[in-house]
Design an enzyme around this catalytic site. Sequence first.
Site, PDB file in Angstrom:
ATOM      1  CB  SER A 167      -1.480   1.085  -0.377  1.00 18.19           C
ATOM      2  OG  SER A 167      -1.781   2.389   0.067  1.00 18.19           O
ATOM      3  CE1 TYR A 187      -1.996   2.799  -5.621  1.00 18.40           C
ATOM      4  CE2 TYR A 187      -2.788   3.529  -3.476  1.00 18.40           C
ATOM      5  CZ  TYR A 187      -1.777   3.032  -4.276  1.00 18.40           C
ATOM      6  OH  TYR A 187      -0.540   2.759  -3.726  1.00 18.40           O
TER       7      TYR A 187
HETATM    8  P1  NDP Z   1       7.622   4.773  -7.791  1.00 14.23           P
HETATM    9  O1  NDP Z   1       6.758   5.477  -8.791  1.00 14.23           O
HETATM   10  O2  NDP Z   1       8.921   5.385  -7.417  1.00 14.23           O
HETATM   11  O3  NDP Z   1       7.861   3.273  -8.269  1.00 14.23           O
HETATM   12  C1  NDP Z   1       6.904   2.549  -8.988  1.00 14.23           C
HETATM   13  C2  NDP Z   1       7.619   1.430  -9.687  1.00 14.23           C
HETATM   14  O4  NDP Z   1       6.661   0.646 -10.423  1.00 14.23           O
HETATM   15  C3  NDP Z   1       8.647   1.949 -10.690  1.00 14.23           C
HETATM   16  O5  NDP Z   1       9.816   1.172 -10.607  1.00 14.23           O
HETATM   17  C4  NDP Z   1       7.954   1.706 -12.027  1.00 14.23           C
HETATM   18  O6  NDP Z   1       8.940   1.449 -13.019  1.00 14.23           O
HETATM   19  C5  NDP Z   1       7.169   0.443 -11.721  1.00 14.23           C
HETATM   20  N1  NDP Z   1       6.102   0.193 -12.699  1.00 14.23           N
HETATM   21  C6  NDP Z   1       5.041   0.943 -12.987  1.00 14.23           C
HETATM   22  N2  NDP Z   1       4.332   0.375 -13.992  1.00 14.23           N
HETATM   23  C7  NDP Z   1       4.992  -0.757 -14.329  1.00 14.23           C
HETATM   24  C8  NDP Z   1       4.786  -1.783 -15.295  1.00 14.23           C
HETATM   25  N3  NDP Z   1       3.733  -1.767 -16.138  1.00 14.23           N
HETATM   26  N4  NDP Z   1       5.678  -2.795 -15.375  1.00 14.23           N
HETATM   27  C9  NDP Z   1       6.750  -2.836 -14.544  1.00 14.23           C
HETATM   28  N5  NDP Z   1       6.998  -1.903 -13.618  1.00 14.23           N
HETATM   29  C10 NDP Z   1       6.130  -0.884 -13.518  1.00 14.23           C
HETATM   30  O7  NDP Z   1       6.689   4.607  -6.517  1.00 14.23           O
HETATM   31  P2  NDP Z   1       6.815   3.676  -5.205  1.00 14.23           P
HETATM   32  O8  NDP Z   1       8.168   3.183  -5.027  1.00 14.23           O
HETATM   33  O9  NDP Z   1       6.163   4.439  -4.126  1.00 14.23           O
HETATM   34  O10 NDP Z   1       5.820   2.493  -5.587  1.00 14.23           O
HETATM   35  C11 NDP Z   1       6.086   1.137  -5.323  1.00 14.23           C
HETATM   36  C12 NDP Z   1       4.828   0.474  -4.788  1.00 14.23           C
HETATM   37  O11 NDP Z   1       4.512   1.010  -3.516  1.00 14.23           O
HETATM   38  C13 NDP Z   1       3.582   0.669  -5.649  1.00 14.23           C
HETATM   39  O12 NDP Z   1       2.892  -0.556  -5.750  1.00 14.23           O
HETATM   40  C14 NDP Z   1       2.761   1.662  -4.836  1.00 14.23           C
HETATM   41  O13 NDP Z   1       1.383   1.547  -5.085  1.00 14.23           O
HETATM   42  C15 NDP Z   1       3.127   1.239  -3.432  1.00 14.23           C
HETATM   43  N6  NDP Z   1       2.874   2.210  -2.369  1.00 14.23           N
HETATM   44  C16 NDP Z   1       3.576   3.387  -2.329  1.00 14.23           C
HETATM   45  C17 NDP Z   1       3.305   4.318  -1.339  1.00 14.23           C
HETATM   46  C18 NDP Z   1       3.999   5.641  -1.277  1.00 14.23           C
HETATM   47  O14 NDP Z   1       3.586   6.488  -0.486  1.00 14.23           O
HETATM   48  N7  NDP Z   1       5.022   5.875  -2.077  1.00 14.23           N
HETATM   49  C19 NDP Z   1       2.284   4.064  -0.294  1.00 14.23           C
HETATM   50  C20 NDP Z   1       1.646   2.787  -0.444  1.00 14.23           C
HETATM   51  C21 NDP Z   1       1.925   1.907  -1.424  1.00 14.23           C
HETATM   52  P3  NDP Z   1       8.871   1.854 -14.571  1.00 14.23           P
HETATM   53  O15 NDP Z   1       8.112   3.128 -14.673  1.00 14.23           O
HETATM   54  O16 NDP Z   1      10.328   1.964 -14.926  1.00 14.23           O
HETATM   55  O17 NDP Z   1       8.208   0.685 -15.239  1.00 14.23           O
END
Ligand code: NDP
Length: 247
Positions: free
Chosen positions: A140, A153
């Site tokens: 991030s 975070y």
């Molecule tokens: P979402 O919340 O849409 O996606 C997060 C994903 O992580 C979901 O598919 C969720 O699936 C999965 N997840 C969470 N906990 C678990 C777990 N214990 N096991 C397996 N899967 C898990 O957000 P984003 O797409 O934005 O996030 C994706 C990545 O991008 C993250 O690492 C986030 O920190 C990073 N990021 C995002 C930014 C943004 O602005 N959106 C900026 C910078 C970084 P489920 O709940 O079904 O398990």
Amino acid sequence: MIKDKVVVITGASSGIGEATAKLLASKGAKLVLGARREDNLKRITDEITWQGGSAIYQKLDVTKQEDNDKIVKLAVDTFGRVDAIFLNAGLMPLSPLSALKTDDWHKMVDVNVKGVLNGVASVLPVFTVQKSGHIIATSSVAGLKAYPGGAVYGGTKWFVRDFMEVLRMESAMEKTNIRTATIYPAAINTELLTTISEKETLDQMQGVYDTYGISPERIASVVAFALEQPEDTTINEFTIGPANQPW
Ligand code: NDP
């Protein structure tokens, strides 16, 4: 070339992971999708298959080593190899430290740090034997600079930066031909804000995302770009965000 590459994606049930799965499938990759919400994974897999792509899924909690081992094994058993893993699962329950949301702190360490460690532990033996493989991780912009509200975070995302750089160096030294790419996104419109439980922080972040947020497809195209590079080339870091987001 992405065509026929076998790619495992963690956190594939929404946001960046979902957009990446769909883009890579449209370019001919064979996808193995993991996350906890099976309904979402089934919907995405059905959509990809219906469009002529190749995708399977498995319920995955990245905090459990055995789940990570199983999804890598599923990829090998189904497609014969793994070419890349996108370690993307993550949570962002931001809050000031004084709010003492210690459960949130520990959850972030478990998913954002230990989830990455577990994924790498599962895939590294396969890549070492193959003498090839690509490990891509979502850090991030909070892994590059400090933000109030993001002490924990940001800490988890700084961890990813250091870990991925050492992984790159050691792979080069050990001549395993394992490539790495770390992605540092800014505001991307996904479901990520739903993980924030502190109301004032949520309102503030919602304002930022409403003003600046861009589509997760932008990150998907960066993952595709990294994967498209020739075998002898690593593009190690990508910082990407809205053109009008100042910080
Ligand atoms: P979402 O919340 O849409 O996606 C997060 C994903 O992580 C979901 O598919 C969720 O699936 C999965 N997840 C969470 N906990 C678990 C777990 N214990 N096991 C397996 N899967 C898990 O957000 P984003 O797409 O934005 O996030 C994706 C990545 O991008 C993250 O690492 C986030 O920190 C990073 N990021 C995002 C930014 C943004 O602005 N959106 C900026 C910078 C970084 P489920 O709940 O079904 O398990």
